[in-house]
Motif scaffolding. Structure first.
Motif, PDB file in Angstrom:
ATOM      1  N   GLY A  65      16.862  -5.197  25.892  1.00  0.00           N
ATOM      2  CA  GLY A  65      16.628  -3.797  25.581  1.00  0.00           C
ATOM      3  C   GLY A  65      17.861  -2.930  25.581  1.00  0.00           C
ATOM      4  O   GLY A  65      17.756  -1.695  25.578  1.00  0.00           O
ATOM      5  N   ALA A  66      19.034  -3.536  25.564  1.00  0.00           N
ATOM      6  CA  ALA A  66      20.280  -2.771  25.620  1.00  0.00           C
ATOM      7  C   ALA A  66      20.900  -2.599  24.238  1.00  0.00           C
ATOM      8  O   ALA A  66      20.801  -3.488  23.384  1.00  0.00           O
ATOM      9  CB  ALA A  66      21.291  -3.464  26.541  1.00  0.00           C
ATOM     10  N   LYS A  67      21.529  -1.455  24.032  1.00  0.00           N
ATOM     11  CA  LYS A  67      22.395  -1.290  22.878  1.00  0.00           C
ATOM     12  C   LYS A  67      23.711  -1.999  23.175  1.00  0.00           C
ATOM     13  O   LYS A  67      24.083  -2.174  24.340  1.00  0.00           O
ATOM     14  CB  LYS A  67      22.661   0.190  22.615  1.00  0.00           C
ATOM     15  N   VAL A  68      24.430  -2.391  22.124  1.00  0.00           N
ATOM     16  CA  VAL A  68      25.659  -3.162  22.300  1.00  0.00           C
ATOM     17  C   VAL A  68      26.816  -2.509  21.568  1.00  0.00           C
ATOM     18  O   VAL A  68      26.672  -2.065  20.420  1.00  0.00           O
ATOM     19  CB  VAL A  68      25.483  -4.613  21.792  1.00  0.00           C
ATOM     20  N   LEU A  69      27.941  -2.458  22.242  1.00  0.00           N
ATOM     21  CA  LEU A  69      29.206  -2.073  21.615  1.00  0.00           C
ATOM     22  C   LEU A  69      30.127  -3.273  21.676  1.00  0.00           C
ATOM     23  O   LEU A  69      30.533  -3.704  22.763  1.00  0.00           O
ATOM     24  CB  LEU A  69      29.837  -0.872  22.328  1.00  0.00           C
ATOM     25  N   MET A  70      30.419  -3.862  20.513  1.00  0.00           N
ATOM     26  CA  MET A  70      31.326  -4.998  20.426  1.00  0.00           C
ATOM     27  C   MET A  70      32.763  -4.478  20.381  1.00  0.00           C
ATOM     28  O   MET A  70      33.077  -3.574  19.603  1.00  0.00           O
ATOM     29  CB  MET A  70      31.027  -5.811  19.165  1.00  0.00           C
ATOM     30  N   ILE A  71      33.631  -5.049  21.218  1.00  0.00           N
ATOM     31  CA  ILE A  71      35.033  -4.628  21.269  1.00  0.00           C
ATOM     32  C   ILE A  71      35.905  -5.794  20.828  1.00  0.00           C
ATOM     33  O   ILE A  71      35.956  -6.833  21.494  1.00  0.00           O
ATOM     34  CB  ILE A  71      35.417  -4.160  22.674  1.00  0.00           C
ATOM     35  N   GLY A  72      36.594  -5.630  19.708  1.00  0.00           N
ATOM     36  CA  GLY A  72      37.389  -6.704  19.142  1.00  0.00           C
ATOM     37  C   GLY A  72      38.823  -6.719  19.626  1.00  0.00           C
ATOM     38  O   GLY A  72      39.304  -5.781  20.269  1.00  0.00           O
ATOM     39  N   ASN A  73      39.514  -7.796  19.279  1.00  0.00           N
ATOM     40  CA  ASN A  73      40.914  -7.945  19.670  1.00  0.00           C
ATOM     41  C   ASN A  73      41.660  -8.756  18.623  1.00  0.00           C
ATOM     42  O   ASN A  73      41.061  -9.357  17.728  1.00  0.00           O
ATOM     43  CB  ASN A  73      41.029  -8.614  21.043  1.00  0.00           C
ATOM     44  N   ARG A  74      42.963  -8.765  18.772  1.00  0.00           N
ATOM     45  CA  ARG A  74      43.839  -9.539  17.890  1.00  0.00           C
ATOM     46  C   ARG A  74      44.621 -10.558  18.703  1.00  0.00           C
ATOM     47  O   ARG A  74      44.739 -10.430  19.930  1.00  0.00           O
ATOM     48  CB  ARG A  74      44.834  -8.625  17.165  1.00  0.00           C
ATOM     49  N   LEU A  75      45.176 -11.552  17.996  1.00  0.00           N
ATOM     50  CA  LEU A  75      46.030 -12.557  18.616  1.00  0.00           C
ATOM     51  C   LEU A  75      47.474 -12.360  18.169  1.00  0.00           C
ATOM     52  O   LEU A  75      47.725 -11.794  17.105  1.00  0.00           O
ATOM     53  CB  LEU A  75      45.568 -13.960  18.223  1.00  0.00           C
ATOM     54  N   PRO A  76      48.436 -12.830  18.974  1.00  0.00           N
ATOM     55  CA  PRO A  76      49.843 -12.770  18.552  1.00  0.00           C
ATOM     56  C   PRO A  76      50.047 -13.543  17.253  1.00  0.00           C
ATOM     57  O   PRO A  76      49.340 -14.521  16.978  1.00  0.00           O
ATOM     58  CB  PRO A  76      50.597 -13.429  19.714  1.00  0.00           C
ATOM     59  N   PRO A  77      51.016 -13.145  16.448  1.00  0.00           N
ATOM     60  CA  PRO A  77      51.220 -13.794  15.135  1.00  0.00           C
ATOM     61  C   PRO A  77      51.637 -15.250  15.212  1.00  0.00           C
ATOM     62  O   PRO A  77      51.489 -15.978  14.230  1.00  0.00           O
ATOM     63  CB  PRO A  77      52.315 -12.935  14.493  1.00  0.00           C
ATOM     64  N   ASN A  78      52.135 -15.702  16.375  1.00  0.00           N
ATOM     65  CA  ASN A  78      52.604 -17.089  16.466  1.00  0.00           C
ATOM     66  C   ASN A  78      51.461 -18.101  16.443  1.00  0.00           C
ATOM     67  O   ASN A  78      51.694 -19.308  16.409  1.00  0.00           O
ATOM     68  CB  ASN A  78      53.449 -17.289  17.731  1.00  0.00           C
ATOM     69  N   TYR A  79      50.209 -17.626  16.424  1.00  0.00           N
ATOM     70  CA  TYR A  79      49.085 -18.532  16.314  1.00  0.00           C
ATOM     71  C   TYR A  79      48.773 -18.864  14.856  1.00  0.00           C
ATOM     72  O   TYR A  79      47.834 -19.613  14.579  1.00  0.00           O
ATOM     73  CB  TYR A  79      47.851 -17.942  16.998  1.00  0.00           C
ATOM     74  N   GLY A  80      49.545 -18.314  13.943  1.00  0.00           N
ATOM     75  CA  GLY A  80      49.371 -18.622  12.521  1.00  0.00           C
ATOM     76  C   GLY A  80      48.426 -17.654  11.847  1.00  0.00           C
ATOM     77  O   GLY A  80      47.419 -17.254  12.432  1.00  0.00           O
ATOM     78  N   PRO A  81      48.743 -17.271  10.598  1.00  0.00           N
ATOM     79  CA  PRO A  81      47.938 -16.258   9.912  1.00  0.00           C
ATOM     80  C   PRO A  81      46.493 -16.673   9.657  1.00  0.00           C
ATOM     81  O   PRO A  81      45.594 -15.844   9.728  1.00  0.00           O
ATOM     82  CB  PRO A  81      48.699 -16.056   8.593  1.00  0.00           C
ATOM     83  N   GLN A  82      46.270 -17.942   9.369  1.00  0.00           N
ATOM     84  CA  GLN A  82      44.906 -18.371   9.051  1.00  0.00           C
ATOM     85  C   GLN A  82      43.985 -18.189  10.254  1.00  0.00           C
ATOM     86  O   GLN A  82      42.887 -17.618  10.143  1.00  0.00           O
ATOM     87  CB  GLN A  82      44.905 -19.827   8.594  1.00  0.00           C
ATOM     88  N   TYR A  83      44.427 -18.662  11.417  1.00  0.00           N
ATOM     89  CA  TYR A  83      43.593 -18.573  12.611  1.00  0.00           C
ATOM     90  C   TYR A  83      43.481 -17.133  13.093  1.00  0.00           C
ATOM     91  O   TYR A  83      42.383 -16.665  13.435  1.00  0.00           O
ATOM     92  CB  TYR A  83      44.160 -19.456  13.724  1.00  0.00           C
ATOM     93  N   THR A  84      44.600 -16.406  13.142  1.00  0.00           N
ATOM     94  CA  THR A  84      44.583 -15.053  13.692  1.00  0.00           C
ATOM     95  C   THR A  84      43.742 -14.104  12.828  1.00  0.00           C
ATOM     96  O   THR A  84      43.018 -13.260  13.362  1.00  0.00           O
ATOM     97  CB  THR A  84      46.006 -14.491  13.837  1.00  0.00           C
ATOM     98  N   GLN A  85      43.833 -14.231  11.524  1.00  0.00           N
ATOM     99  CA  GLN A  85      43.049 -13.355  10.651  1.00  0.00           C
ATOM    100  C   GLN A  85      41.556 -13.661  10.754  1.00  0.00           C
ATOM    101  O   GLN A  85      40.723 -12.752  10.793  1.00  0.00           O
ATOM    102  CB  GLN A  85      43.535 -13.494   9.212  1.00  0.00           C
TER     103      GLN A  85
END
Length: 199
Positions: A118-138
């Protein structure tokens, strides 16, 4: 026969929520800074100053993953019965290179459990450092919006927006924000949180 009608006026506070649950990792637990200066505690103070009378439960744990949060969430929902859940998890999954399908599935289950309670949800996103590669990070960054749209939740696209790119606001490890960054982080969350607080 005379009919007497009683009119009952109920005056409520601006908030209609009994409690708010923050389920996060070190970014919400206040790693490396005094606890009272973390953005969750600052949010608690802002809510109080704005007239909201809900309890804020910070169940964030440094190093937490979506799997760890998923194992703890049922008990937290039963204990605190929150009307609003802020989910700030996934960064540690990404830093460990967890397959994206696992992260996605865990985020979906976290939202579903919260909504089923019965709760409303606020999803909070994040990013990764670029050294993890563009495909995975994006693809990782896109997970949060994808789940939020699918489950029809509110979304903070990037918790450290305007912070992660400013080294003066980051601790020496490059991952965790300083105390000076916490008000800015709160502003980022608040702009998406406030609409959910309307009665």
């Amino acid at each position: 026969m005379r009919t007497v009608v009683f009119l009952l006026l109920i005056i409520t506070s601006p908030a209609s929520f009994a409690s708010m649950l923050v389920l996060g990792d070190s970014l919400s637990a206040g790693y490396g800074i005094e606890q009272d200066r973390g953005w969750v505690n600052l949010m608690r103070e802002r809510l109080k100053n704005s007239g909201y009378t809900l309890e804020v439960v910070n169940a964030s744990v440094s190093g937490e993953t979506t799997s760890g949060g998923l194992s703890r969430l049922p008990g937290l929902l039963e204990t605190h019965q929150p009307s609003l859940v802020l989910i700030e998890l996934g960064a540690n999954d990404g830093l460990r290179g967890t397959p994206l399908e696992i992260v996605r599935a865990n985020l979906q289950q976290l939202v579903e459990l919260s909504q089923s309670a019965g709760a409303k949800v606020l999803m909070i996103g994040n990013r990764l450092p670029p050294n993890y590669g563009p495909q995975y990070t994006q693809a990782f960054f896109g997970l949060f919006e994808e789940v939020a749209q699918q489950k029809q939740t509110a979304l903070v696209p990037f918790l450290l927006d305007g912070v992660a790119s400013d080294w003066d606001l980051m601790q020496d490890d490059g991952y965790h924000p300083r105390a000076e960054a916490q008000p800015k982080i709160l502003d980022t969350v608040w702009s998406n949180l406030e609409p959910l607080l309307a009665p």
